[in-house]
Enzyme design. Structure first.
Site, mmCIF file in Angstrom:
data_model
loop_
_atom_site.group_PDB
_atom_site.id
_atom_site.type_symbol
_atom_site.label_atom_id
_atom_site.label_comp_id
_atom_site.label_asym_id
_atom_site.label_seq_id
_atom_site.Cartn_x
_atom_site.Cartn_y
_atom_site.Cartn_z
ATOM 1 N N GLY A 46 47.192 75.178 27.524
ATOM 2 C CA GLY A 46 47.189 73.715 27.587
ATOM 3 C C GLY A 46 46.357 73.171 26.446
ATOM 4 O O GLY A 46 45.524 73.893 25.879
ATOM 5 N N GLN A 51 41.117 67.374 21.858
ATOM 6 C CA GLN A 51 40.682 68.676 21.332
ATOM 7 C C GLN A 51 41.062 68.857 19.861
ATOM 8 O O GLN A 51 40.535 69.745 19.199
ATOM 9 C CB GLN A 51 41.251 69.820 22.174
ATOM 10 C CG GLN A 51 40.688 69.831 23.594
ATOM 11 C CD GLN A 51 41.242 70.985 24.398
ATOM 12 O OE1 GLN A 51 42.296 70.871 24.994
ATOM 13 N NE2 GLN A 51 40.540 72.111 24.399
ATOM 14 N N CYS A 97 38.081 77.362 27.932
ATOM 15 C CA CYS A 97 38.500 76.162 27.198
ATOM 16 C C CYS A 97 38.439 76.465 25.710
ATOM 17 O O CYS A 97 37.457 77.039 25.238
ATOM 18 C CB CYS A 97 37.577 74.994 27.538
ATOM 19 S SG CYS A 97 38.039 73.458 26.723
ATOM 20 N N LEU A 98 39.482 76.073 24.993
ATOM 21 C CA LEU A 98 39.520 76.316 23.547
ATOM 22 C C LEU A 98 38.388 75.573 22.837
ATOM 23 O O LEU A 98 38.006 75.947 21.732
ATOM 24 C CB LEU A 98 40.877 75.885 22.978
ATOM 25 C CG LEU A 98 42.072 76.711 23.479
ATOM 26 C CD1 LEU A 98 43.381 76.067 23.048
ATOM 27 C CD2 LEU A 98 41.984 78.150 22.983
ATOM 28 N N HIS A 139 42.446 70.427 34.479
ATOM 29 C CA HIS A 139 41.577 70.721 33.330
ATOM 30 C C HIS A 139 41.915 69.782 32.164
ATOM 31 O O HIS A 139 41.018 69.220 31.522
ATOM 32 C CB HIS A 139 41.776 72.195 32.950
ATOM 33 C CG HIS A 139 41.027 72.662 31.741
ATOM 34 N ND1 HIS A 139 40.042 73.628 31.807
ATOM 35 C CD2 HIS A 139 41.130 72.331 30.423
ATOM 36 C CE1 HIS A 139 39.577 73.847 30.581
ATOM 37 N NE2 HIS A 139 40.222 73.075 29.718
ATOM 38 N N GLU A 140 43.219 69.583 31.903
ATOM 39 C CA GLU A 140 43.634 68.734 30.769
ATOM 40 C C GLU A 140 43.367 67.253 31.045
ATOM 41 O O GLU A 140 42.926 66.520 30.153
ATOM 42 C CB GLU A 140 45.117 68.937 30.434
ATOM 43 C CG GLU A 140 45.538 70.367 30.091
ATOM 44 C CD GLU A 140 44.645 71.047 29.088
ATOM 45 O OE1 GLU A 140 43.984 70.373 28.291
ATOM 46 O OE2 GLU A 140 44.586 72.289 29.118
ATOM 47 N N HIS A 143 39.901 66.371 30.358
ATOM 48 C CA HIS A 143 39.629 66.160 28.922
ATOM 49 C C HIS A 143 39.875 64.706 28.527
ATOM 50 O O HIS A 143 39.141 64.148 27.711
ATOM 51 C CB HIS A 143 40.546 67.044 28.061
ATOM 52 C CG HIS A 143 40.033 68.425 27.794
ATOM 53 N ND1 HIS A 143 38.813 68.693 27.204
ATOM 54 C CD2 HIS A 143 40.597 69.643 28.019
ATOM 55 C CE1 HIS A 143 38.655 70.008 27.079
ATOM 56 N NE2 HIS A 143 39.729 70.609 27.573
HETATM 57 O O1 GNR Z 1 44.048 78.211 27.321
HETATM 58 C C1 GNR Z 1 43.453 77.796 28.313
HETATM 59 N N1 GNR Z 1 43.382 78.570 29.412
HETATM 60 C C2 GNR Z 1 42.909 78.111 30.633
HETATM 61 C C3 GNR Z 1 42.626 79.051 31.608
HETATM 62 C C4 GNR Z 1 42.168 78.666 32.842
HETATM 63 C C5 GNR Z 1 42.018 77.317 33.111
HETATM 64 C C6 GNR Z 1 42.291 76.370 32.157
HETATM 65 C C7 GNR Z 1 42.743 76.756 30.918
HETATM 66 S S1 GNR Z 1 43.123 75.556 29.722
HETATM 67 C C8 GNR Z 1 42.782 76.474 28.263
HETATM 68 C C9 GNR Z 1 43.135 75.668 27.031
HETATM 69 C C10 GNR Z 1 42.289 74.432 26.964
HETATM 70 O O2 GNR Z 1 41.144 74.424 26.625
HETATM 71 N N2 GNR Z 1 42.849 73.318 27.361
HETATM 72 O O3 GNR Z 1 42.151 72.172 27.397
HETATM 73 NI NI NI Z 2 40.055 72.731 27.654
#
Ligand code: GNR
Ligand code: NI
Length: 177
Positions: A46, A51, A97-98, A139-140, A143
């Site tokens: 995601g 980001q 999270c990236l 999660h997204e 953000h």
């Molecule tokens: O790549 C991602 N893997 C992930 C694994 C578990 C829960 C959430 C994520 S999202 C993350 C990519 C990211 O930072 N998205 O905002």
């Molecule tokens: Ni993230």
């Protein structure tokens, strides 16, 4: 396709509340395609526009490959996504999270959510999600509101992560091996 640089802690942009998208046009679709290429390249499941430094309420995701390495890609594009309802049932999942590289922790969230959004063509859609898709959507959408998964951890853990990244930034960018 050219990818975009992903911003990481302690970049304060990650704390911005993103602005709703006013119009879905070819410009936005091109931007979403670059976000998707950036996400696959990372690789991640995601990515929120903030980001890549753009405070707009845009998310791309593709959880298909995580479950099955050989799966076809099935990207989703979500504009102005909103959580309509969340289950009382909770589940715990390990998240990363990236924008917080190399840190992983278990996070408890609602097990399923109902989400409304505009698709690539500007059409309103609703979706019920559970499992990793529900985790990723929450999660997204966090953000877009300047929230990170570490905000769901204890203050002790969160402060430790923030301190670690602040220290790393002070030492200068990580040299390539
Ligand atoms: O790549 C991602 N893997 C992930 C694994 C578990 C829960 C959430 C994520 S999202 C993350 C990519 C990211 O930072 N998205 O905002
Ligand atoms: Ni993230």
């Amino acid at each position: 396709m050219k990818t975009l640089p992903i911003i990481t802690l302690p970049d304060r942009k990650l704390r911005l509340v993103s602005d709703p998208v006013e119009r879905i046009d070819d410009d936005l679709r091109r931007f979403m395609d670059r976000m998707l290429a950036t996400m696959y390249d990372a690789p991640g499941i995601g990515l929120a526009a903030i980001q890549v430094g753009e405070p707009r309420r845009v998310v791309v995701l593709d959880v298909a490959k995580r479950e099955d390495e050989t799966a076809e890609s099935s990207p989703m594009f979500l504009v102005n996504p909103e959580i309509l309802s969340s289950s009382d049932e909770r589940s715990v999942h390990e998240e990363g999270c990236l924008s917080i590289p190399e840190y992983y922790a278990e996070v408890e969230r609602p097990a399923s959510v109902r989400v409304a959004f505009l698709d690539r063509d500007g059409k309103r859609q609703e979706m019920e999600a559970s499992g990793i898709l529900a985790v990723c959507l929450q999660h997204e959408i966090d953000h877009l509101d300047g929230k990170l998964f570490i905000d769901h951890l204890s203050k002790l853990k969160r402060d430790m992560v923030i301190k670690r990244f602040a220290k790393q930034a002070k030492l200068g960018p990580k040299p390539a091996l």
